[in-house]
Design an enzyme around this catalytic site. Structure first.
Site, PDB file in Angstrom:
ATOM      1  N   ASN A 108       0.861  -1.191   0.000  1.00  0.00           N
ATOM      2  CA  ASN A 108       0.000   0.000   0.000  1.00  0.00           C
ATOM      3  C   ASN A 108       0.893   1.234   0.000  1.00  0.00           C
ATOM      4  O   ASN A 108       1.998   1.199   0.530  1.00  0.00           O
ATOM      5  CB  ASN A 108      -0.874   0.011   1.258  1.00  0.00           C
ATOM      6  CG  ASN A 108      -1.751   1.260   1.342  1.00  0.00           C
ATOM      7  OD1 ASN A 108      -2.383   1.645   0.350  1.00  0.00           O
ATOM      8  ND2 ASN A 108      -1.789   1.912   2.494  1.00  0.00           N
ATOM      9  N   HIS A 110       0.916   5.226   1.283  1.00  0.00           N
ATOM     10  CA  HIS A 110       0.231   6.086   2.245  1.00  0.00           C
ATOM     11  C   HIS A 110       0.923   7.454   2.256  1.00  0.00           C
ATOM     12  O   HIS A 110       2.144   7.524   2.301  1.00  0.00           O
ATOM     13  CB  HIS A 110       0.299   5.443   3.635  1.00  0.00           C
ATOM     14  CG  HIS A 110      -0.482   6.202   4.656  1.00  0.00           C
ATOM     15  ND1 HIS A 110      -1.867   6.180   4.685  1.00  0.00           N
ATOM     16  CD2 HIS A 110      -0.084   7.030   5.646  1.00  0.00           C
ATOM     17  CE1 HIS A 110      -2.284   6.961   5.670  1.00  0.00           C
ATOM     18  NE2 HIS A 110      -1.224   7.479   6.267  1.00  0.00           N
TER      19      HIS A 110
HETATM   20  C1  GAR Z   1      -2.603   9.097  -2.893  1.00  0.00           C
HETATM   21  O1  GAR Z   1      -2.085  10.276  -2.328  1.00  0.00           O
HETATM   22  C2  GAR Z   1      -2.462   7.950  -1.918  1.00  0.00           C
HETATM   23  O2  GAR Z   1      -1.281   7.986  -1.166  1.00  0.00           O
HETATM   24  C3  GAR Z   1      -3.661   8.187  -1.032  1.00  0.00           C
HETATM   25  O3  GAR Z   1      -4.683   8.543  -1.924  1.00  0.00           O
HETATM   26  C4  GAR Z   1      -4.121   9.194  -3.060  1.00  0.00           C
HETATM   27  C5  GAR Z   1      -4.602   8.486  -4.304  1.00  0.00           C
HETATM   28  O4  GAR Z   1      -4.235   9.170  -5.459  1.00  0.00           O
HETATM   29  N1  GAR Z   1      -3.984   7.028  -0.284  1.00  0.00           N
HETATM   30  C6  GAR Z   1      -4.532   7.061   0.919  1.00  0.00           C
HETATM   31  O5  GAR Z   1      -4.801   8.083   1.500  1.00  0.00           O
HETATM   32  C7  GAR Z   1      -4.811   5.689   1.510  1.00  0.00           C
HETATM   33  N2  GAR Z   1      -5.181   5.815   2.865  1.00  0.00           N
HETATM   34  P1  GAR Z   1      -4.274   8.447  -6.878  1.00  0.00           P
HETATM   35  O6  GAR Z   1      -5.658   7.823  -7.009  1.00  0.00           O
HETATM   36  O7  GAR Z   1      -4.086   9.562  -7.859  1.00  0.00           O
HETATM   37  O8  GAR Z   1      -3.177   7.431  -6.920  1.00  0.00           O
END
Ligand code: GAR
Length: 197
Positions: A108, A110
């Protein structure tokens, strides 16, 4: 034989795009399927444009029955003969049972320097705390939310005048570098953290 990777998304899928684009040439893995828990995820079209099979396992018809949702998710993963899962902006909490079934095979990303700021609103919390830096982490998924062993991190300085929005955008750029680097290392069979800047 290259490892087959499923990428789980819920939204725009920019990390998914970075991962898919990285899996070419001598890379030990290939994107087998992109799965979203919501049919509206913009990343589904982006995956299709990249020639990657897509699937939707909508969580809503299952209500609170996470296990039933995950049974269908597992069937989809089996159908695509998936070896590794990368969650990338996948905004569903996975049950302990699901995670244990895939333990050691789910990564994952984060948007914080774990173990700081597990959960949501990481950038707002870093700003609120007056931190001078934040960043992103890729970790192995274990039953503890955002608590598995960290496999790589990048630090991002917090600048005067930063908002949650500006910070999220700068951290996201680093996510796009970090996640492919960790996945490559991991798919090569290394479970040690990478040294990444
Ligand atoms: C990213 O910043 C990821 O790290 C975060 O959501 C965004 C998704 O962007 N994830 C979380 O917060 C998980 N808890 P993306 O859809 O453009 O990859």
């Amino acid at each position: 034989m290259s490892k087959k990777v499923a990428i789980l998304i819920s939204g725009g899928g920019s990390n998914m795009v970075a991962l898919v684009k990285s899996m070419t040439g001598d890379h030990p893995a290939r994107a087998a399927v992109v799965i979203s828990n919501t049919p509206q995820a913009a990343g589904l079209q982006r995956a299709a444009d990249l020639g990657v099979p897509t699937a939707v396992v909508d969580h809503r018809p299952f209500g609170n029955d996470r296990a039933a949702f995950e049974t269908v998710l597992n069937k989809t993963l089996e159908m695509h003969q998936v070896d590794l899962i990368c969650t990338a902006g996948f905004m569903r909490i996975l049950t302990e049972e699901f995670v244990l079934g895939w333990q050691g095979r789910i990564l994952n990303i984060h948007p914080s320097l774990l173990p700081k700021y597990k959960g949501l609103n990481t950038h707002a919390r870093a700003l609120e705390a007056g931190d001078r830096e934040t960043g992103c982490s890729v970790h192995l998924v274990t039953p503890e939310l955002d608590g598995g062993p960290v496999l790589g991190q990048v630090k991002v300085p917090i600048e005067t005048g930063d908002t949650g929005h500006t910070l999220a955008a700068r951290v996201l750029q680093q996510e796009h570098r970090l996640y492919p680097a960790v996945l490559r290392h991991f798919a090569q069979g290394y479970t040690t953290p990478i040294n990444f800047h």
